[in-house]
Write an enzyme that holds these catalytic residues in place. Structure first.
Site, short mmCIF file in Angstrom:
data_model
loop_
_atom_site.label_atom_id
_atom_site.label_comp_id
_atom_site.label_asym_id
_atom_site.label_seq_id
_atom_site.Cartn_x
_atom_site.Cartn_y
_atom_site.Cartn_z
CG ASP A 34 -2.15 -0.86 1.03
OD1 ASP A 34 -2.43 -1.23 -0.12
OD2 ASP A 34 -2.82 -1.17 2.03
CE LYS A 56 -8.06 1.11 -1.80
NZ LYS A 56 -7.40 -0.21 -1.86
CG MET A 171 -8.43 7.06 6.21
SD MET A 171 -9.28 5.72 5.33
CE MET A 171 -10.38 5.10 6.63
#
Length: 537
Positions: A34, A56, A171
């Site tokens: 990642d 991502k 996030m």
């Protein structure tokens, strides 16, 4: 069919990687990783292992989750050990459950290796315990970015506001204003302490403290971006007393180490322990000589020499590599005396199971030749000198003057290395440390010269450096008096080069007292201030 391992890489600091994760990476045939996986973690994988980036990041075009799960199933049919390396923990907002489910449906063997999740690690590195007696008896982890395709939120904001304790939003930057607004609307006081931790557990970590009502404005003024966590609760008030990570003397400093990687790792580890972010950016690499035959022949006849003089760690390593290639070991050196120039060279010999018979007190040609002459009559002595392909002629010339027969062989050569130039990325960091702080810290890891600058300034380090510290044991030659030795140090090549770049330099002095014939620089810093980001609490 092979197996897929869903491995948590932890929050960022590569030292928080679990033993099981490191073990699987070392055995990996293919690694799928990642965006937030620290590059140092990938170094646990062997060079033969193939790698595929599928990271991502919010707002950027990225590989779809469906593509990733299909890739894992496909790779399991082609490779024995497939490691799916995910930031934090695979099952904490990492969509690891979806990947595991797809593997199970396809009949692929898989294993889940938990990792240290950012919701615990980042607050801890910011000095914020997510639970604390009298302040918070529970902690709630919340995604700050729900699936945008859903018609409504799955979160019960009224419950979140009512339950109290600590809330950690993952996030949480892009929707921070919306999420905190919902929390206040549901009944949580806007005066509740809150914090924002950017790049948690990395040396570039930044922490802002405010309240629910003011955190958004503080973050906008400071320019904080993803990745970041939002922490809400009274435990935020503990930060001022517990901020251990950001209090280390070199925290927020990015240091470029240009030595060959194999030689710089120990120094880099010491700097990292003091809080620095170290970029190992070797400008040279050590390789074998252009013609290895002279070294090969010398190794086969090594028992015919009286002395072997090693001038560097590289010489020791390359010599022993040739010894092993020829089927020899330390027994071939029976009756041969060994001289090591410098304690590091002597230590390298001990790692090979032998101890140097002589380690001169000074590491210059005249002192080495004198030490050997004091040890034994050099008339007729056969001396082998395995060293760099291009080296100064002073030492062999002095030994020959004393009657020795000297065979010089190239054990290695130094070549330019630009392979990692494209990987160097300069990012913004905190304000420069106060003058004296860096010097005191580097005094603990002496013997090196380093350039230190804010994260966004290294690209123009010649034009506007913050500070340069000379902490180098430049040795005074012979038995010159202290004043002459100091003069030589101040006129050294390194200082002239640094001064030509416009840097201000700390000056050194030489201690020529008995038993201490070496330069001992003082650690006085001269710094130039540079603009930094808005101050963070």
């Amino acid at each position: 069919m092979g197996s897929v391992y869903l491995v948590g890489a932890g929050p960022g600091d590569p030292k928080l990687l679990t033993l099981r994760a490191a073990e699987l990476l070392a055995a990996a045939d293919f690694v799928v990783y990642d965006a937030l996986v620290h590059p140092a973690i990938l170094e646990h994988a062997p060079e033969r292992a193939e790698r595929q980036f599928v990271g991502k990041r919010g707002g950027e075009t990225s590989v779809s989750q469906e593509t990733i799960t299909s890739l894992l199933v496909e790779l399991a049919g082609r490779y024995e050990v497939v490691v799916r390396l995910k930031g934090g923990d695979p099952f904490v907002f990492g969509r690891g459950g979806e990947e595991a489910e797809a593997l199970a449906l396809a009949g692929v063997r898989f294993e889940v290796v938990p990792g240290v999740t950012a919701g615990i690690a980042a607050p801890a590195y910011a000095g914020i315990p997510v639970t604390h007696r009298g302040l918070a008896s529970c902690v709630t982890f919340v995604t700050g970015h729900e699936d945008p395709t859903k018609e409504s939120s799955d979160l019960d904001w009224a419950h979140l506001a009512r339950v109290g304790g600590t809330i950690v939003f993952y996030m949480g930057v892009r929707r921070m204003e919306e999420n905190l607004g919902r929390l206040v609307a549901a009944g949580r006081s806007p005066d509740t302490p809150a914090a924002l931790v950017e790049w948690g557990t990395y040396p570039r970590q930044r922490t802002l403290t405010a309240t629910i009502g003011t955190l958004v404005g503080e973050a906008e003024r400071a320019g904080v971006g993803a990745p970041a966590l939002v922490i809400v609760g009274d435990v935020v008030t503990m930060r001022e007393r517990l901020r251990w990570f950001e209090s280390r003397p070199l925290f927020g400093r990015r240091i470029l180490v240009t030595r060959a990687r194999a030689q710089a790792s120990g120094f880099a580890a010491q700097l990292e322990a003091l809080g620095a972010e170290v970029i190992q950016f070797p400008t040279i690499r050590i390789t074998g000589p252009a013609d290895a035959e002279p070294l090969r022949a010398a190794v086969k006849q090594v028992d015919g020499y009286d002395w072997v003089v090693f001038t560097s760690v590289n010489g020791v390593e390359r010599f022993w590599r040739e010894m092993r290639s020829s089927g020899r070991d330390a027994r071939s050196l029976a009756g041969v005396h060994l001289c090591a120039i410098g304690p590091a060279t002597a230590a390298a010999l001990e790692l090979e199971g032998v101890r140097a018979d002589l380690v001169p007190a000074q590491f210059i040609s005249e002192a080495v030749a004198d030490a050997l002459a004091d040890e034994v009559d050099l008339t007729g002595a056969r001396i082998l000198l395995p060293r760099a392909e291009v080296s100064r002629e002073a030492l062999p010339a002095l030994l020959r003057e004393r009657g020795a027969t000297v065979d010089e062989v190239a054990a290695y050569r130094t070549v330019p290395d630009s392979r990692e130039a494209a990987e160097l990325r300069i990012q913004r960091g905190p304000e420069p440390a106060q003058p004296g702080v860096v010097g005191r810290a580097l005094a603990q890891v002496g013997g090196h010269r380093v350039a230190i600058a804010p994260h966004d300034q290294l690209g123009a380090v010649r034009q506007r450096p913050v500070e340069v510290v000379q902490h180098s044991p430049d040795r005074a030659r012979g038995r010159a008096d202290q004043g002459a030795a100091t003069s030589r140090c101040r006129r050294s090549r390194e200082q002239r080069r640094v001064q030509a770049f416009g840097w201000k330099l700390s000056q050194g002095s030489c201690d020529e007292s008995p038993g201490k014939p070496r330069c001992r620089p003082t650690m006085r810093l001269r710094s130039r201030s540079l603009p930094g980001p808005p101050a963070a609490s």
